[in-house]
Scaffold this active site. Structure first.
Site, PDB file in Angstrom:
ATOM      1  N   THR A   3      -1.506   7.437  -0.311  1.00  0.00           N
ATOM      2  CA  THR A   3      -2.799   7.293  -1.031  1.00  0.00           C
ATOM      3  C   THR A   3      -3.557   6.044  -0.570  1.00  0.00           C
ATOM      4  O   THR A   3      -4.743   5.914  -0.838  1.00  0.00           O
ATOM      5  CB  THR A   3      -2.550   7.154  -2.544  1.00  0.00           C
ATOM      6  OG1 THR A   3      -1.797   5.937  -2.751  1.00  0.00           O
ATOM      7  CG2 THR A   3      -1.769   8.316  -3.100  1.00  0.00           C
TER       8      THR A   3
ATOM      9  N   ARG B  45       0.848  -1.197   0.000  1.00  0.00           N
ATOM     10  CA  ARG B  45       0.000   0.000   0.000  1.00  0.00           C
ATOM     11  C   ARG B  45       0.877   1.239   0.000  1.00  0.00           C
ATOM     12  O   ARG B  45       1.770   1.360   0.836  1.00  0.00           O
ATOM     13  CB  ARG B  45      -0.870   0.046   1.267  1.00  0.00           C
ATOM     14  CG  ARG B  45      -1.956  -0.953   1.294  1.00  0.00           C
ATOM     15  CD  ARG B  45      -3.040  -0.597   2.281  1.00  0.00           C
ATOM     16  NE  ARG B  45      -2.580  -0.216   3.615  1.00  0.00           N
ATOM     17  CZ  ARG B  45      -3.391   0.175   4.581  1.00  0.00           C
ATOM     18  NH1 ARG B  45      -4.694   0.257   4.362  1.00  0.00           N
ATOM     19  NH2 ARG B  45      -2.931   0.489   5.768  1.00  0.00           N
TER      20      ARG B  45
ATOM     21  N   ASP C 254       4.860  -6.585   9.298  1.00  0.00           N
ATOM     22  CA  ASP C 254       5.957  -6.278  10.236  1.00  0.00           C
ATOM     23  C   ASP C 254       5.949  -7.240  11.420  1.00  0.00           C
ATOM     24  O   ASP C 254       7.008  -7.647  11.898  1.00  0.00           O
ATOM     25  CB  ASP C 254       5.834  -4.835  10.743  1.00  0.00           C
ATOM     26  CG  ASP C 254       6.329  -3.832   9.705  1.00  0.00           C
ATOM     27  OD1 ASP C 254       7.132  -4.221   8.842  1.00  0.00           O
ATOM     28  OD2 ASP C 254       5.885  -2.671   9.762  1.00  0.00           O
TER      29      ASP C 254
ATOM     30  N   ASP D  92       0.572  -3.658  12.087  1.00  0.00           N
ATOM     31  CA  ASP D  92       1.004  -4.026  10.734  1.00  0.00           C
ATOM     32  C   ASP D  92       1.338  -5.522  10.701  1.00  0.00           C
ATOM     33  O   ASP D  92       2.326  -5.959  11.292  1.00  0.00           O
ATOM     34  CB  ASP D  92       2.231  -3.192  10.347  1.00  0.00           C
ATOM     35  CG  ASP D  92       2.591  -3.394   8.886  1.00  0.00           C
ATOM     36  OD1 ASP D  92       2.813  -4.555   8.477  1.00  0.00           O
ATOM     37  OD2 ASP D  92       2.639  -2.406   8.143  1.00  0.00           O
TER      38      ASP D  92
END
Ligand code: PRP
Ligand code: URA
Length: 212
Positions: free
Chosen positions: A111, A107, A206, A203
């Protein structure tokens, strides 16, 4: 959220127990990775209820009998890199012979639009049931793009499996691809201003790979 006939929210207490562990910010990489894989197995058990089957003859010690087995060469698993990789082994524990393709998307942090960087799919994928896997369904942009790429390659039997979904992402995928069955283990509250799922788990990539 509206009810969509192609959306299945598992909401099982056993999965909820495991989710509570991986949501915890103090859970370490090893345990996080193991539980992502375990949840993937549990979702796969449910989402492959309609797996293609074939009849075979088996000789028991007493007689010959007709039995049902999973149809050979009928399944492909397609993780969205990176975080989807964490779910693959859990699904392969049920379908050790499944073919695995890879779609690389990340991603754009501003945006939130997915950017494609890799695509390698098994030969003959258009004839298989394709399970797209990604632990997080946030805006739904990555899942929608991955499904669009698979449709361009001729796939017509596509499913999506996610561990945590936001209502925004479920709506986007369910409405853009009404022919795709979507299986999520839980539906969270909403997205924050950075496109992260709340309460979520942070995340996923991660935390699976220990990169932060
Ligand atoms: C995460 C996640 C999904 C995507 C979900 O990946 O694993 O692929 O975001 O967000 P969306 O529904 O808004 O598209 P990310 O882009 O962080 O890449 P990574 O897996 O390499 O960390
Ligand atoms: N991707 C993640 O890994 N986590 C989120 O909460 C949203 C997108």
């Amino acid at each position: 959220m509206k009810n969509y006939s192609n959306v299945h929210i598992l909401d099982h207490p056993l999965i909820r127990h495991k989710l509570a562990i991986i949501r915890d910010k103090n859970t370490n990489t090893k345990q996080f990775r193991e539980i992502i894989s375990e949840i993937a197995t549990l979702i796969a058990y449910e989402s492959f209820k309609d797996v293609p089957t074939q009849e075979v003859e088996v000789e028991t010690p007493l007689e010959v009998t007709k039995q049902i087995v999973v149809k050979e060469n009928s399944i492909a698993i397609v993780p969205i890199l990176r975080a989807g990789l964490g779910m693959v082994d859990g699904i392969l524990s049920l379908f050790p012979a499944a073919k695995v393709g890879h779609i690389g998307l990340y991603r754009n942090e501003e945006t939130l639009e997915p950017q494609e960087y890799y695509c390698k799919l098994p030969v003959g994928i258009d004839e298989k049931v394709v399970m797209v896997v990604d632990p997080m369904l946030a805006t739904g942009g990555s899942a929608c793009d991955a499904i669009k790429m698979l449709k361009k390659k001729g796939c017509t039997q596509i499913k999506l499996m996610s561990i945590i979904a936001a209502p925004e992402g479920v709506k986007k995928v369910a409405e853009t691809h009404p022919d795709v069955e979507i299986y999520v283990s839980t539906l969270d509250r909403c997205l924050n201003e950075n496109g992260y799922i709340l309460p979520g788990l942070g995340d996923a990539g991660d935390r699976i790979f220990g990169t932060k």
